[in-house]
Motif scaffolding. Sequence first.
Motif, short mmCIF file in Angstrom:
data_model
loop_
_atom_site.label_atom_id
_atom_site.label_comp_id
_atom_site.label_asym_id
_atom_site.label_seq_id
_atom_site.Cartn_x
_atom_site.Cartn_y
_atom_site.Cartn_z
N PRO A 51 2.37 -5.68 -2.05
CA PRO A 51 3.66 -6.19 -1.56
C PRO A 51 4.80 -5.95 -2.55
CG PRO A 51 1.92 -7.76 -1.07
CD PRO A 51 1.31 -6.73 -1.96
N ALA A 52 4.56 -6.22 -3.84
CA ALA A 52 5.61 -6.00 -4.83
C ALA A 52 5.90 -4.51 -5.00
CB ALA A 52 5.19 -6.61 -6.17
N LEU A 53 4.88 -3.69 -4.91
CA LEU A 53 5.09 -2.24 -5.01
C LEU A 53 5.91 -1.72 -3.83
CD1 LEU A 53 1.55 -1.18 -6.24
CD2 LEU A 53 3.69 -0.84 -7.50
N LEU A 54 5.72 -2.31 -2.66
CA LEU A 54 6.54 -1.94 -1.50
C LEU A 54 8.00 -2.30 -1.74
CD1 LEU A 54 4.13 -3.02 1.36
CD2 LEU A 54 4.89 -0.69 0.90
N GLU A 55 8.25 -3.42 -2.42
CA GLU A 55 9.62 -3.78 -2.78
C GLU A 55 10.22 -2.72 -3.70
OE1 GLU A 55 10.17 -7.70 -4.38
OE2 GLU A 55 8.54 -8.53 -3.15
N VAL A 86 5.43 6.00 -6.83
CA VAL A 86 5.15 4.67 -6.27
C VAL A 86 4.36 4.80 -4.97
CG1 VAL A 86 7.27 4.37 -4.90
CG2 VAL A 86 6.11 2.37 -5.90
N LYS A 87 4.61 5.84 -4.20
CA LYS A 87 3.83 6.05 -2.98
C LYS A 87 2.36 6.27 -3.32
CE LYS A 87 7.23 8.11 0.19
NZ LYS A 87 7.51 9.32 0.98
N GLU A 88 2.12 7.09 -4.30
CA GLU A 88 0.74 7.39 -4.69
C GLU A 88 0.05 6.13 -5.22
OE1 GLU A 88 -2.43 10.11 -4.86
OE2 GLU A 88 -0.44 10.22 -3.92
N LYS A 124 -2.53 -5.55 5.62
CA LYS A 124 -2.28 -5.24 7.03
C LYS A 124 -1.45 -3.97 7.13
CE LYS A 124 -2.51 -9.98 8.75
NZ LYS A 124 -1.78 -11.06 9.48
N SER A 125 -1.94 -3.03 7.93
CA SER A 125 -1.23 -1.76 8.06
C SER A 125 -1.46 -1.18 9.44
CB SER A 125 -1.68 -0.77 6.98
OG SER A 125 -3.07 -0.54 7.08
N GLU A 185 3.18 1.57 8.83
CA GLU A 185 3.82 0.29 8.62
C GLU A 185 2.85 -0.54 7.79
OE1 GLU A 185 5.58 -3.64 10.96
OE2 GLU A 185 4.59 -2.04 12.10
N VAL A 186 3.28 -0.92 6.60
CA VAL A 186 2.43 -1.69 5.70
C VAL A 186 3.11 -3.02 5.42
CG1 VAL A 186 1.29 -1.73 3.45
CG2 VAL A 186 1.56 0.45 4.66
N GLN A 187 2.54 -4.07 5.94
CA GLN A 187 3.10 -5.43 5.80
C GLN A 187 4.59 -5.46 6.14
OE1 GLN A 187 1.95 -7.22 2.03
NE2 GLN A 187 0.04 -7.90 2.96
N GLY A 188 4.93 -4.81 7.24
CA GLY A 188 6.29 -4.83 7.74
C GLY A 188 7.21 -3.77 7.16
N ALA A 189 6.77 -3.07 6.12
CA ALA A 189 7.59 -2.01 5.52
C ALA A 189 7.07 -0.65 5.98
CB ALA A 189 7.55 -2.10 4.00
N TYR A 190 7.97 0.30 6.10
CA TYR A 190 7.58 1.64 6.55
C TYR A 190 7.49 2.57 5.33
CZ TYR A 190 8.27 0.23 11.36
OH TYR A 190 8.17 -0.41 12.57
N ILE A 191 6.42 3.35 5.31
CA ILE A 191 6.21 4.27 4.20
C ILE A 191 5.50 5.51 4.74
CG2 ILE A 191 4.02 3.19 3.54
CD1 ILE A 191 4.75 3.84 0.61
#
Length: 835
Positions: free
Chosen positions: A323-327, A348-350, A388-389, A468-474
Amino acid sequence: MKKPVLTLFTLLLLVNSMTAQTQKTAGQIFSEIQKLNTVGTVLFVAAHPDDENTRMISYLSNEKHLDITYLSLTRGDGGQNLIGSEIRELLGIIRTQELLAARRVDGGKQLFSRANDFGYSKHPDETLNIWNKAEVLEDVIWTIRKLQPDVVINRFNHRTPGSTHGHHTSSAMLSVEAFNMAGNPRLFPEQLEHVKPWTPNRLFLNTSWWFYGSREAFAKADKSNLCTVDVGSYYPILGKSNTEIAAESRSMHKCQGMGRTPSRGSTTEYLELLEGNMPTDQTNPFEGIDMSWNRVKGGKRIGERIAQILKTYDLMAPEKSVPALLEVHDMIYMMADNKWKVQKLKEVKEIIKNAMGLYIDVIMESPYSSPGQTQALDIEITNRSSIKSRLVKIEYLPMGKDTLLNAVLEENKVYNLSRLIEIPEEMEYSSPYWLNEAPKLGMYQVSDLLLRGLPETPRVLKARFLFEVQGAYIAFEKDLEYKYTDNVKGEIYQPFEILPEAFVQIEEPAFIFGNQSPKPMTVTVKAGIDNFEGTLNLDLPDGWSTTPADYPILLSRKGQSETFEFMLNPSEEASEVEISAYIQSNGKKYDRSLALIEYDHIPTQSILLPATSKAVKIDLQINGNKIAYIMGAGDEVPSSLEQIGYEVDIIEPNTSLKVLKEYDALILSIRAYNTINELRFINQTLFDYVKQGGTMIVQYNTTWGLKMSKDEIPPLPLNISRKRVSDENAEIRILAERHPVMNSPNKLNAGDFNNWVQERGLYFPNEWSEDYTAILSCNDKGEDALNGGLLVAELGAGHYVYTGLSFFRELPAGVPGAYRLFANMIALGKNNKND
């Protein structure tokens, strides 16, 4: 043909090779997060593969967490090959891949210039003349502007021309010039469409005792201008010392025999300041250079957030940091475009992918396809975490087709998908980009500025996955690959290639004619698609002909091959010509052969080459027929000798004397005494063969890495040195004009030494007993004569020949005089002697 779309952002990422994915350990993920929070770049500059200091590169990557790139000005094309027969451009491809393998180990990145390794050079004046100095300097400046390094480190000394390999000194000289020129916008302004002028903070020389002549001299030297760095760090998080990683990296240079035993403990490296201000703390070469996120506009918050992630990181559950890395991902994404945005987004994606244990595989049904063809692909996705993804969609590039999925990825459940994709008609064939244009002496030609320096041709075919990973798109991109299972090695990955619908190859690189008798010429055709039809033709110079003139081709299955035999008739006059093969099919011409390079330590490489062969009509006589050949480091001499009528058997070193006596000559391959341990036990048997009337020919060996003492190699005293003649056009002076090796069965003269390639020879003996006759003398400009290139001695009833002449290059290149001389060497003792 469709070309890869490159921008400044993509070229910053294409400095290392993708390989089969390996899940990072929790410790490695932590180390990657440390690197994510470091914002600094170093450029290391030298000349060749294996010149780099892997201890320093690993230290900068794994201890300092910096972005470190090795700029090798050449790809090592001019060296020798310890593991196979590839030389020249194909060797350069192997060494490119070995460098990429080394960087995957030590954490660095890899770039090149357009300079070609043309062989050993004794002075930078020669090097920079054969290279196009302005173009190589332009490439170094391009690299500095592209990477924006804080510090540049040279491996070699720019102030000592003539003391070492000219390529080495030239790399340092060009780096010093580029350091002071890259910040000038008036120089190479065409680059500024993509990069900005840049002046690094400091330039160092990674010096060592060998720059001072001895350890004793170095111990006494003034070190006030040196920074010292202890590169012997132990990394508990990785379970290895820095020097152990460095040895593993160094050992990737397998074709050069650079395997290293790991060491441990404190190890000091020295950096001599060449440009910039001297740090007050001489154990910190980066003192005063901000390598935190504070240097990036809007970056302070990012650095603080990453620092919090490091404090709370759970080695037993890396997924807790996602979650923090998604931020952090979103914060970087919202930054203005700059070098660090591109690089850190990739990092950060990796990290997120590895922290989730997210496995993504895109596997094609075969290792290659042709433009316009349809291929099946299989996708596997596994989320090995509780995060969750959801897989939203997959886009296939460059086709642009979407597959909307909205598939929930349950914890540790495999998600499989199969699709058919059509390869676009306009796709370019896969091939090393630097070989696409005809090279000039010393330089590869690369018209596309954005390709220059990249280690490989960018892969165009990709699958882009939106999650979609915990509500964030990557989004993640994955190259299309091919995978199979080997019964011994297990899972094997290969790059997926775009190749022609058919390949054609003349099996022999050269045809040597000593008379008018025709020779069989075998041509192999291989289909790249099902149901391939066409006509096989040859393009022949005037005076040359074949029977038949052509063949019809019908191959029903992709991958099917068939061989066709032509009888090649030479011209009546002496000549050197090029013959090419091609297939005509449905208005298209297919004139490329496919060279596959397959070694366990590098990815399989597919190279398209012109389907050509050299044909030479010369005045040539041979005496003797059966040749025994002991293969050492690997060369193409046996097939070359078969071309001129010899029957060559590759034999085991421990072949009995009784069997050896059946042969007219025994030949040892290049570097045999460097590579064959058994020779130290059976050398006397080989000498007994000579004493009983045989002819033994030993080609060059290096002075290091010998399997026995130098004194044990020859039956009569001689000393192998490091002396060489690097100018292939150096004058040859005949010292023993009446010796049989110069007269029978071929009468040789100075003209036989014209048009040699790359060099005269290497590792010439510099001392020998009176038992030997020195046949030839030559030297590079301004140097003393070297008379040890070809030594012949009578031993009992036979002859022993030691030669450093580069027959392993000259014979495959079809050099007429090299064939005539080698035939005379084989014939020793089989002719009446001339007084």
